[in-house]
Scaffold this active site. Sequence first.
Site, PDB file in Angstrom:
ATOM      1  N   CYS A 283       0.808  -1.316  -0.182  1.00 18.88           N
ATOM      2  CA  CYS A 283      -0.180   0.066   0.077  1.00 18.88           C
ATOM      3  C   CYS A 283       0.957   1.272   0.199  1.00 18.88           C
ATOM      4  O   CYS A 283       0.660   2.160   0.865  1.00 18.88           O
ATOM      5  CB  CYS A 283      -0.813   0.056   1.101  1.00 18.88           C
ATOM      6  SG  CYS A 283      -1.715  -1.485   1.400  1.00 18.88           S
ATOM      7  N   ALA A 284       1.793   1.439  -1.081  1.00 22.85           N
ATOM      8  CA  ALA A 284       2.793   2.229  -1.081  1.00 22.85           C
ATOM      9  C   ALA A 284       2.670   3.646  -1.373  1.00 22.85           C
ATOM     10  O   ALA A 284       3.244   4.621  -0.979  1.00 22.85           O
ATOM     11  CB  ALA A 284       4.036   1.569  -1.949  1.00 22.85           C
ATOM     12  N   ALA A 285       1.551   3.941  -1.976  1.00 23.12           N
ATOM     13  CA  ALA A 285       1.504   5.283  -2.639  1.00 23.12           C
ATOM     14  C   ALA A 285       1.019   6.240  -1.529  1.00 23.12           C
ATOM     15  O   ALA A 285       0.326   5.735  -0.537  1.00 23.12           O
ATOM     16  CB  ALA A 285       0.312   5.214  -3.717  1.00 23.12           C
ATOM     17  N   PRO A 286       1.502   7.572  -1.480  1.00 21.88           N
ATOM     18  CA  PRO A 286       2.353   8.153  -2.676  1.00 21.88           C
ATOM     19  C   PRO A 286       3.748   8.022  -2.723  1.00 21.88           C
ATOM     20  O   PRO A 286       4.525   8.672  -3.667  1.00 21.88           O
ATOM     21  CB  PRO A 286       1.951   9.581  -2.664  1.00 21.88           C
ATOM     22  CG  PRO A 286       1.766   9.937  -1.323  1.00 21.88           C
ATOM     23  CD  PRO A 286       1.291   8.734  -0.420  1.00 21.88           C
ATOM     24  N   GLY A 288       5.936   8.323  -0.011  1.00 23.56           N
ATOM     25  CA  GLY A 288       6.820   8.864   1.101  1.00 23.56           C
ATOM     26  C   GLY A 288       7.413   7.892   2.025  1.00 23.56           C
ATOM     27  O   GLY A 288       8.775   7.894   2.114  1.00 23.56           O
ATOM     28  N   ASP A 350       1.328  -0.700   5.720  1.00 17.12           N
ATOM     29  CA  ASP A 350       0.774   0.623   5.956  1.00 17.12           C
ATOM     30  C   ASP A 350      -0.612   0.282   5.446  1.00 17.12           C
ATOM     31  O   ASP A 350      -0.703   0.952   4.169  1.00 17.12           O
ATOM     32  CB  ASP A 350       1.763   1.784   5.702  1.00 17.12           C
ATOM     33  CG  ASP A 350       0.925   3.259   5.655  1.00 17.12           C
ATOM     34  OD1 ASP A 350       0.103   3.109   6.715  1.00 17.12           O
ATOM     35  OD2 ASP A 350       1.487   4.152   5.230  1.00 17.12           O
ATOM     36  N   CYS A 403      -2.793   5.392  10.360  1.00 16.54           N
ATOM     37  CA  CYS A 403      -2.758   6.489  10.912  1.00 16.54           C
ATOM     38  C   CYS A 403      -3.881   6.753  11.372  1.00 16.54           C
ATOM     39  O   CYS A 403      -4.923   7.789  11.226  1.00 16.54           O
ATOM     40  CB  CYS A 403      -2.514   7.443   9.763  1.00 16.54           C
ATOM     41  SG  CYS A 403      -3.414   7.378   8.353  1.00 16.54           S
TER      42      CYS A 403
END
Length: 482
Positions: A283-286, A288, A350, A403
């Site tokens: 789930c890497a986008a964008p 950072g 993430d 988050c």
Amino acid sequence: MTDKPSRRHAAAHQPSRAASRMSTLHLAPDSLAFALDGAAQAVGAVRAGSALPAAIQTVVATAGHAAARGAIQDIAYRAMRRLALADALLHKLVRKAPPPYVGNVLTCAFALLTDDEAHAAYAPFTVVDQAVSAIAARREFAFAKGLVNAVLRNFLRERDSLVAEASQSPVARWNYPQWWIDSVERAQPDAWQRILEAGNVQGPLTLRVNARHTTVDAYLDVLKAAHIEAQAAGAQAVRLKTPMPVDRIPGFAQGVVSVQDAGAQLAAQSLNLRDGMRVLDACAAPGGKTGHILELADVELVALESDADRAGRIAQNLERLKLQAHIRIGDAGDPSQWFDGAPFDRILADVPCSASGIVRRHPDIRWLRRSSDIAALVAEQRRILAALWPLVAPGGELLYVTCSIFPEEGEDQARWFGASHEDAVRLDAPGQLLPTAARASAGAVENSPDGTNVERSASGEDGKTEPFADHDGFFYARFQKR
């Protein structure tokens, strides 16, 4: 800015196109009336289910005046942080609900008139005058200019008493849905008010210093030479005293620094990376955290994203940093789409969540999210974790990140995972970070593991102390495969 604002938003609806159906606006693009009109349209789009950044983008594109974006965005974000209070005031001051657009102009005006910080930029009677001008400029709503003028002037005459009366409602007092207030109070009975307050204050601009280029101390010297005030905020973190556009930040275009919240920077730092490892950023986008991983170690990195458009942003970020990763499109919960059979030494999971920890940067989230969303998100998080765990090599580690400040997405999930996987050993991790701004209090100041000074509160029931540094809300849990 947070790492993944778009993916975290509750609604995927496109912004309302109501603006294109309204009459032509004849106002100076640099006027407060023009900004109030645009912000009111954006507020209306959020009420209809759109995420605020997308709503603002549509409003600015429709208006054709990009220079007005800053003022429209400022007012719209202030309105989101005071939406419930504005609605309560409108209900008290107007017997019959006005048309939605008129109500949203009043909402934006109330946001400016109840925001002490805004008074430096927006004088009260100027706000009233310009709100009337915004209404008058739309011929289909011009009939309401007298109403808007009377309502706002009446409010100014009795501002303190009206705000005090409206604030008797917890929803108007805190500017969150009641279910959200209840959830935070239940989860953090000793800190819930502080957490809610933090979500109504704009977060700072925090930078991540690229460890391949320089150090925090050296970069602080660069900022000092450029007359930009800043301070260290973590192992690679620098917090600017005053936010500014990225094109004015020294070294940004060259990849020396990136914008990333101090709490988000703990993800890559908690992976215990070493050169030569094979790492998955799910789930890497964008991108950072993807970039941060590559800044800290020479690893073989797979950056996974389910959305092809968002995956393009990973490539853009890595290009600026002059770093490389294997970018793959696929569902983290279905490895058969993308997994090549080689296990990973580290997996950063993430996962999608409520985004309850980043509301100070994305205040619309609280109004878009529903209490019923949490159970669905919990199920999705478990689906992804269950799919990723078999991909961890023996002795390897998985870092679970959200988050969120809701325990259903944090500690409850960590305990479920540990109980469901006998080969998972829970290791030390930051745990629950609360989105509370740094401030003077009775808490002691001590050194954190990364060498920075953080304020700590009294111990909680589990005996741990909570950091009250200026960061967003995150949850971290780390597991090693036996």
